[in-house]
Write a protein that holds these residues in place. Structure first.
Motif, PDB file in Angstrom:
ATOM      1  N   VAL A 113      47.912  37.035  46.569  1.00  0.00           N
ATOM      2  CA  VAL A 113      46.915  36.805  45.504  1.00  0.00           C
ATOM      3  C   VAL A 113      45.571  36.456  46.144  1.00  0.00           C
ATOM      4  CG1 VAL A 113      46.244  35.343  43.548  1.00  0.00           C
ATOM      5  CG2 VAL A 113      48.645  36.068  43.808  1.00  0.00           C
ATOM      6  N   HIS A 114      45.632  35.574  47.130  1.00  0.00           N
ATOM      7  CA  HIS A 114      44.386  35.182  47.811  1.00  0.00           C
ATOM      8  C   HIS A 114      43.708  36.400  48.442  1.00  0.00           C
ATOM      9  CE1 HIS A 114      41.584  33.078  50.430  1.00  0.00           C
ATOM     10  NE2 HIS A 114      42.080  33.773  51.442  1.00  0.00           N
ATOM     11  N   ILE A 157      47.319  25.658  28.137  1.00  0.00           N
ATOM     12  CA  ILE A 157      48.121  26.860  27.902  1.00  0.00           C
ATOM     13  C   ILE A 157      49.046  27.081  29.091  1.00  0.00           C
ATOM     14  CG2 ILE A 157      46.333  27.964  26.473  1.00  0.00           C
ATOM     15  CD1 ILE A 157      45.782  29.891  28.757  1.00  0.00           C
ATOM     16  N   SER A 158      50.083  27.883  28.866  1.00  0.00           N
ATOM     17  CA  SER A 158      50.996  28.218  29.949  1.00  0.00           C
ATOM     18  C   SER A 158      50.496  29.471  30.653  1.00  0.00           C
ATOM     19  CB  SER A 158      52.401  28.441  29.399  1.00  0.00           C
ATOM     20  OG  SER A 158      52.391  29.601  28.582  1.00  0.00           O
ATOM     21  N   LEU A 159      51.012  29.744  31.832  1.00  0.00           N
ATOM     22  CA  LEU A 159      50.650  30.976  32.553  1.00  0.00           C
ATOM     23  C   LEU A 159      50.926  32.193  31.681  1.00  0.00           C
ATOM     24  CD1 LEU A 159      51.793  30.812  36.305  1.00  0.00           C
ATOM     25  CD2 LEU A 159      49.466  31.112  35.408  1.00  0.00           C
ATOM     26  N   ALA A 160      52.049  32.127  30.935  1.00  0.00           N
ATOM     27  CA  ALA A 160      52.426  33.282  30.106  1.00  0.00           C
ATOM     28  C   ALA A 160      51.381  33.578  29.036  1.00  0.00           C
ATOM     29  CB  ALA A 160      53.786  33.030  29.462  1.00  0.00           C
ATOM     30  N   ASP A 161      50.627  32.547  28.641  1.00  0.00           N
ATOM     31  CA  ASP A 161      49.630  32.741  27.583  1.00  0.00           C
ATOM     32  C   ASP A 161      48.288  33.254  28.117  1.00  0.00           C
ATOM     33  OD1 ASP A 161      51.106  32.121  25.349  1.00  0.00           O
ATOM     34  OD2 ASP A 161      50.735  29.959  25.529  1.00  0.00           O
ATOM     35  N   VAL A 162      48.122  33.225  29.423  1.00  0.00           N
ATOM     36  CA  VAL A 162      46.821  33.607  30.004  1.00  0.00           C
ATOM     37  C   VAL A 162      46.384  35.005  29.565  1.00  0.00           C
ATOM     38  CG1 VAL A 162      45.611  34.105  32.170  1.00  0.00           C
ATOM     39  CG2 VAL A 162      46.887  31.960  31.907  1.00  0.00           C
ATOM     40  N   PRO A 163      47.258  36.053  29.704  1.00  0.00           N
ATOM     41  CA  PRO A 163      46.787  37.390  29.294  1.00  0.00           C
ATOM     42  C   PRO A 163      46.495  37.502  27.806  1.00  0.00           C
ATOM     43  CG  PRO A 163      49.110  37.427  29.957  1.00  0.00           C
ATOM     44  CD  PRO A 163      48.583  36.081  30.320  1.00  0.00           C
ATOM     45  N   LYS A 164      47.226  36.716  26.987  1.00  0.00           N
ATOM     46  CA  LYS A 164      47.026  36.816  25.539  1.00  0.00           C
ATOM     47  C   LYS A 164      45.736  36.138  25.085  1.00  0.00           C
ATOM     48  CE  LYS A 164      51.809  35.921  25.233  1.00  0.00           C
ATOM     49  NZ  LYS A 164      52.778  34.891  24.864  1.00  0.00           N
ATOM     50  N   SER A 175      57.815  33.644  36.177  1.00  0.00           N
ATOM     51  CA  SER A 175      59.046  34.291  35.718  1.00  0.00           C
ATOM     52  C   SER A 175      58.997  35.800  35.933  1.00  0.00           C
ATOM     53  CB  SER A 175      59.278  33.970  34.241  1.00  0.00           C
ATOM     54  OG  SER A 175      58.190  34.454  33.494  1.00  0.00           O
ATOM     55  N   GLY A 176      57.859  36.351  36.282  1.00  0.00           N
ATOM     56  CA  GLY A 176      57.791  37.793  36.500  1.00  0.00           C
ATOM     57  C   GLY A 176      56.385  38.215  36.880  1.00  0.00           C
ATOM     58  N   GLU A 177      56.195  39.512  36.919  1.00  0.00           N
ATOM     59  CA  GLU A 177      54.912  40.067  37.360  1.00  0.00           C
ATOM     60  C   GLU A 177      53.754  39.611  36.478  1.00  0.00           C
ATOM     61  OE1 GLU A 177      54.126  41.651  40.206  1.00  0.00           O
ATOM     62  OE2 GLU A 177      56.194  41.031  40.626  1.00  0.00           O
ATOM     63  N   ASP A 186      53.243  36.745  35.146  1.00  0.00           N
ATOM     64  CA  ASP A 186      52.749  35.436  35.556  1.00  0.00           C
ATOM     65  C   ASP A 186      51.921  35.538  36.840  1.00  0.00           C
ATOM     66  OD1 ASP A 186      53.889  34.262  33.375  1.00  0.00           O
ATOM     67  OD2 ASP A 186      55.666  33.517  34.425  1.00  0.00           O
ATOM     68  N   TRP A 187      52.346  36.427  37.729  1.00  0.00           N
ATOM     69  CA  TRP A 187      51.540  36.635  38.943  1.00  0.00           C
ATOM     70  C   TRP A 187      50.193  37.274  38.609  1.00  0.00           C
ATOM     71  CZ3 TRP A 187      52.083  33.957  43.045  1.00  0.00           C
ATOM     72  CH2 TRP A 187      53.347  33.449  43.407  1.00  0.00           C
ATOM     73  N   ALA A 188      50.227  38.193  37.658  1.00  0.00           N
ATOM     74  CA  ALA A 188      48.963  38.809  37.234  1.00  0.00           C
ATOM     75  C   ALA A 188      48.051  37.754  36.622  1.00  0.00           C
ATOM     76  CB  ALA A 188      49.241  39.934  36.231  1.00  0.00           C
ATOM     77  N   ALA A 189      48.665  36.833  35.855  1.00  0.00           N
ATOM     78  CA  ALA A 189      47.877  35.765  35.224  1.00  0.00           C
ATOM     79  C   ALA A 189      47.233  34.884  36.296  1.00  0.00           C
ATOM     80  CB  ALA A 189      48.776  34.934  34.318  1.00  0.00           C
ATOM     81  N   ARG A 190      48.024  34.528  37.291  1.00  0.00           N
ATOM     82  CA  ARG A 190      47.484  33.685  38.361  1.00  0.00           C
ATOM     83  C   ARG A 190      46.318  34.403  39.052  1.00  0.00           C
ATOM     84  NH1 ARG A 190      49.037  29.124  41.776  1.00  0.00           N
ATOM     85  NH2 ARG A 190      46.989  28.563  42.621  1.00  0.00           N
ATOM     86  N   THR A 191      46.486  35.714  39.242  1.00  0.00           N
ATOM     87  CA  THR A 191      45.445  36.506  39.904  1.00  0.00           C
ATOM     88  C   THR A 191      44.172  36.537  39.050  1.00  0.00           C
ATOM     89  OG1 THR A 191      47.208  37.840  40.877  1.00  0.00           O
ATOM     90  CG2 THR A 191      44.970  38.727  41.027  1.00  0.00           C
ATOM     91  N   THR A 192      44.346  36.716  37.742  1.00  0.00           N
ATOM     92  CA  THR A 192      43.183  36.699  36.836  1.00  0.00           C
ATOM     93  C   THR A 192      42.420  35.390  36.967  1.00  0.00           C
ATOM     94  OG1 THR A 192      44.334  38.107  35.265  1.00  0.00           O
ATOM     95  CG2 THR A 192      42.471  36.826  34.415  1.00  0.00           C
ATOM     96  N   LEU A 193      43.158  34.271  36.939  1.00  0.00           N
ATOM     97  CA  LEU A 193      42.506  32.964  37.024  1.00  0.00           C
ATOM     98  C   LEU A 193      41.776  32.819  38.363  1.00  0.00           C
ATOM     99  CD1 LEU A 193      45.381  30.760  35.510  1.00  0.00           C
ATOM    100  CD2 LEU A 193      43.323  31.606  34.352  1.00  0.00           C
ATOM    101  N   GLU A 194      42.436  33.280  39.453  1.00  0.00           N
ATOM    102  CA  GLU A 194      41.848  33.161  40.785  1.00  0.00           C
ATOM    103  C   GLU A 194      40.569  33.999  40.894  1.00  0.00           C
ATOM    104  OE1 GLU A 194      42.840  31.108  43.017  1.00  0.00           O
ATOM    105  OE2 GLU A 194      41.921  31.778  44.899  1.00  0.00           O
ATOM    106  N   ARG A 195      40.604  35.136  40.241  1.00  0.00           N
ATOM    107  CA  ARG A 195      39.489  36.084  40.274  1.00  0.00           C
ATOM    108  C   ARG A 195      38.288  35.589  39.453  1.00  0.00           C
ATOM    109  NH1 ARG A 195      42.420  40.661  38.152  1.00  0.00           N
ATOM    110  NH2 ARG A 195      42.802  41.373  40.290  1.00  0.00           N
ATOM    111  N   SER A 196      38.564  34.703  38.503  1.00  0.00           N
ATOM    112  CA  SER A 196      37.527  34.320  37.546  1.00  0.00           C
ATOM    113  C   SER A 196      36.450  33.458  38.182  1.00  0.00           C
ATOM    114  CB  SER A 196      38.158  33.558  36.381  1.00  0.00           C
ATOM    115  OG  SER A 196      38.396  32.212  36.759  1.00  0.00           O
TER     116      SER A 196
END
Lengths: 513, 513
Positions: free
Chosen positions: A115-116, A259-266, A306-308, A310-320
């Motif tokens: 992710v980094h 919010i939870s990681l799962a809610d980030v994309p929503k 729990s899956g891809e 959540d990793w995508a969510a973490r990446t979005t946050l890191e990118r922001s």
């Protein structure tokens, strides 16, 4: 071997004294938010519609004696630790070698590091990073055979993400102080209110978040700004987090959303021009809030992904553009392996130029060795096989795994391929002094031998280099403070020789000279 | 008939908005001590060892609109009410006639009055009395057929003992204000933080107790002094009481102990020379504490006296040198019958010499009539039989009994011997405006029509005459303050025409102009 350094403790109570103390402690905890949601094993969620019940946090009946000099030593070095880890996190070039190596034995590290690297390739847009750290220590009897040697603090671990119990540390120290003040402890005991300092961690951690929030500046397009806390769904330790929100709103006029990681994309989006993190609260879907700071109280272990998605969510946050508390590289800097590398000759000294400072920091290190094929690793392998009695073997993986103690080490090492040995580090066993206390959890009491871990909180906001300079060392420290402490007290299992076991509780320090 | 005076309320919420609001409300309540111990019917005590669980108090989801002028009117008159009831309580000679009469129809009054007379015969040793009062009002549409008439407050009852929910009134107003501040209510609703004043009742009631405590002076023989709270065993509303203890200890350095009436003979003694009330805490049995102030949160109804021992305990307390909050005669002054007598022509005016003051007080009275054979009583009997539609018939007994409403009154009166009619008073039915809200209790929601009762708290410390002068009117008012308010909101049962029914909750006022 267990050494006695404290006066006889805790005071003995009659049944009447115990019942008076217990009632006072329970009522104070339940009215002052020293609370958690009851565990499913205690009260089923079906019995508690809309989360309508709370129970006191697991707490000790008495504050635990703690040498004043050790408490001061732990606090004194916190700002230097903050700076050390900010400098480590700011130096991705230096971290690279260890991260590549660690990634081979630990999938979680590998994934985080990816992710980094992915975001690094795109270019970071936010130069500021916030660290709300907690450095954990145990009291160590440097020469357990000689009980006159004063104890010192030795570091167990350094937390760079989701350092919890800050608010509850404030509340539990207020609790024990109150109980002393109201006379709930025997008057002839050593428990006096003036020796139970109140930990300012709640206020200090909230201040750290508010400083980051303000440093972020105004939202774009007239948007208002807020902090976004990333939480685990169904969190039981919710009040420890809520107190930070209340403090942020009441004292700093800063709004927080959870919010939870799962809610980030929503619920979030990146503004295309600025990469500002835009949050639309589900209860006010037409509102656009610009997130100044993402505060992670989740995402610290593999179980949180729990899956891809959540990793995508973490990446979005890191990118922001939001300030991250922490950034991925800061989280990685907290790896046990880094703790071991920092302990090697000259490393800390390279990050902290002042010799006095680096030597103070090094003074709190526990001896910690690699088990790889470096000269230090080869020497440690010999120790592990031949003189294992004062050591613990820890897997480097962040996702957990069992520690191996003392005499079990040689047999364990021989049972696995030698090529896997470098996946472990060898750490000196910390020898805490003897202490007894009573832990109350779910209204039930457990008395006996305990060990305590002193956690010292730090808040640091720093600026990394921008563009090509990113990852080559930090540029500026904007704020750096020691902000309080926590004592976590656990049942002592003598078999594990001083390594905390049994269930944990929050506790206050009772300073003894 | 129900009159609309408020804008449409409460705001409609989507499921997401409701869930956000509910979570915020529950977490804030559970962390800020807006709590009660769960009822046995909700969570069995077996599931909660050592009282380890708390749930939020029954609360409203929204603060209830309340006309600012009515809130101001209720508060403005509180100091005068304090003085009125202190003057009534200080005038045992005037009370005598009513007490003798009331004693004939009400055993509880008879028994209480006997305690007063017994101690009077021995001679009172403490000239100071403390009143922590609460005057309860409902909004009344003076002319329900004309909706343009502004509402007024009409008094429902005046509490001279164990006025509860003071601390929770502070917490619930902080809660609703916080929810408004954090944006948990729809932004276009009328709910704004600046219109939700925080009730200072917790601080004010504790101040009243501390003023009494300090006025008591030093203990004899070097004893330290404290407040003794008389509580019901197994009290679920314990946190409302604990907050007063915390405030007393933290802000005023005053210690409080809690015991039940049953414990009085076991744990207290009267010093033979001074009649000082000496308390020996069971957890420190060799300590002698001199009680400055006895604060009753029990003893207000017949159910609190399980036998002669409890009456003896009450007598001991009354006999002691401690300041009573309240004294027996002050408790008796709060009888519904006294409320009715005060409403008669010239009575209030006899106690409060200033005409402007007495007329302001009288302006908050509901019409209330005796049903005895006095001229007023005979007139009221005619009303009750011929025009009962705007009246409620209330038994004079303090121990409860059912109210009879409107058209049921004539039939009821005819069903009992006429000689019993004087055991009732006839009271104008208060006609509150229409309002809807949602009450949350044990995590469950109930929405619908509600009625609110505004309680205004007062604290007054006064000095009665000594020796022969006792009972002939008070001598000096030492302290007199209005100290906050509470809104209690209950489900409206239309059959009872505006008289509160269903279960109650604590609520904050949302001031509307």
């Amino acid at each position: 071997m267990v050494v006695e350094i404290f006066p006889p403790y805790p005071p003995e109570l009659s049944q009447t004294q115990l019942s008076y103390l217990l009632q006072a402690l329970t009522d104070y905890s339940l009215s002052h938010g020293l609370t958690v949601r009851p565990a499913e094993s205690f009260i089923s969620e079906k019995l508690s519609p809309n989360g309508a019940l709370a129970t006191h946090a697991p707490i000790t009946l008495f504050p635990s004696p703690f040498p004043r000099s050790c408490w001061e030593a732990g606090r004194a070095v916190q700002k230097d630790y903050n700076e050390l880890y900010a400098r480590v996190a700011g130096n991705a070039e230096w971290l690279k070698k260890t991260m590549v190596e660690l990634s081979k034995v630990d999938d979680f590290t590998a994934r985080l590091y990816k992710v980094h690297l992915d975001v690094k390739a795109e270019g970071f847009v936010q130069p500021l990073s916030l660290g709300l750290f907690r450095s954990d220590y145990m009291l160590h009897m440097a020469a357990p055979e000689g009980p006159k040697t004063p104890p010192v603090v030795h570091q167990v671990e350094f937390n760079t993400i989701a350092s919890s119990f800050g608010a509850l540390s404030t509340r539990v120290s207020e609790l024990h102080r109150h109980l002393a003040k109201m006379g709930a402890y025997p008057p002839d005991s050593i428990i006096k209110p003036e020796n139970i300092p109140v930990s300012p961690a709640l206020q200090g951690l909230a201040k750290g978040l508010s400083v980051a929030h303000k440093a972020y500046g105004n939202g774009g397009d007239g948007r208002s700004t807020a902090i976004l806390m990333i939480i685990q769904p169904g969190e039981k330790n919710v009040f420890d987090q809520r107190w930070l929100e209340y403090e942020l709103l009441e004292k700093h006029s800063v709004q927080t959303y959870r919010i939870s990681l799962a809610d980030v994309p929503k619920l979030t989006d990146l503004a295309s021009s600025t990469q500002a993190l835009i949050y639309s609260p589900p209860h006010a879907p037409n509102t656009q809030i610009e997130i100044s700071t993402v505060y992670f109280r989740a995402g610290y272990g593999p179980g949180d992904y729990s899956g891809e998605d959540d990793w995508a969510a973490r990446t979005t946050l890191e990118r922001s553009k939001a300030i991250k508390c922490p950034s991925v590289i800061t989280q990685l800097a907290g790896a046990k392996k880094i703790q071991q590398v920092l302990a090697m000759d000259g490393i800390v000294e390279g990050f902290l130029a002042d010799k006095g400072v680096s030597s103070q920091v090094r003074g709190t290190f526990a001896a910690i060795h690699p088990l790889d094929k470096s000269p230090a690793g080869i020497a440690a392998r010999k120790l592990a096989l031949e003189k294992p009695d004062t050591y613990v073997l820890k897997p480097q993986r962040e996702g957990g795994g069992n520690n191996i103690y003392r005499g079990d080490i040689p047999g364990f090492l021989k049972s696995i391929p030698e090529s896997h040995w470098s996946g472990y580090i060898l750490m000196e066993l910390i020898e805490p002094p003897s202490l007894e206390n009573t832990i109350i959890r779910n209204g039930g009491l457990m008395s006996g031998g305990v060990v305590g871990e002193l956690g010292v909180y730090g808040a640091i906001l720093w600026k990394d280099g921008e563009g090509e300079e990113r990852g080559k060392g930090l540029k500026e420290i904007v704020m750096n403070e020691e902000v309080g402490w926590l004592l976590r007290t656990k049942g002592r299992e003598s078999d594990e020789g001083g390594v905390a076991a049994g269930f944990g509780s929050v506790d206050a320090v009772l300073l003894v000279d």
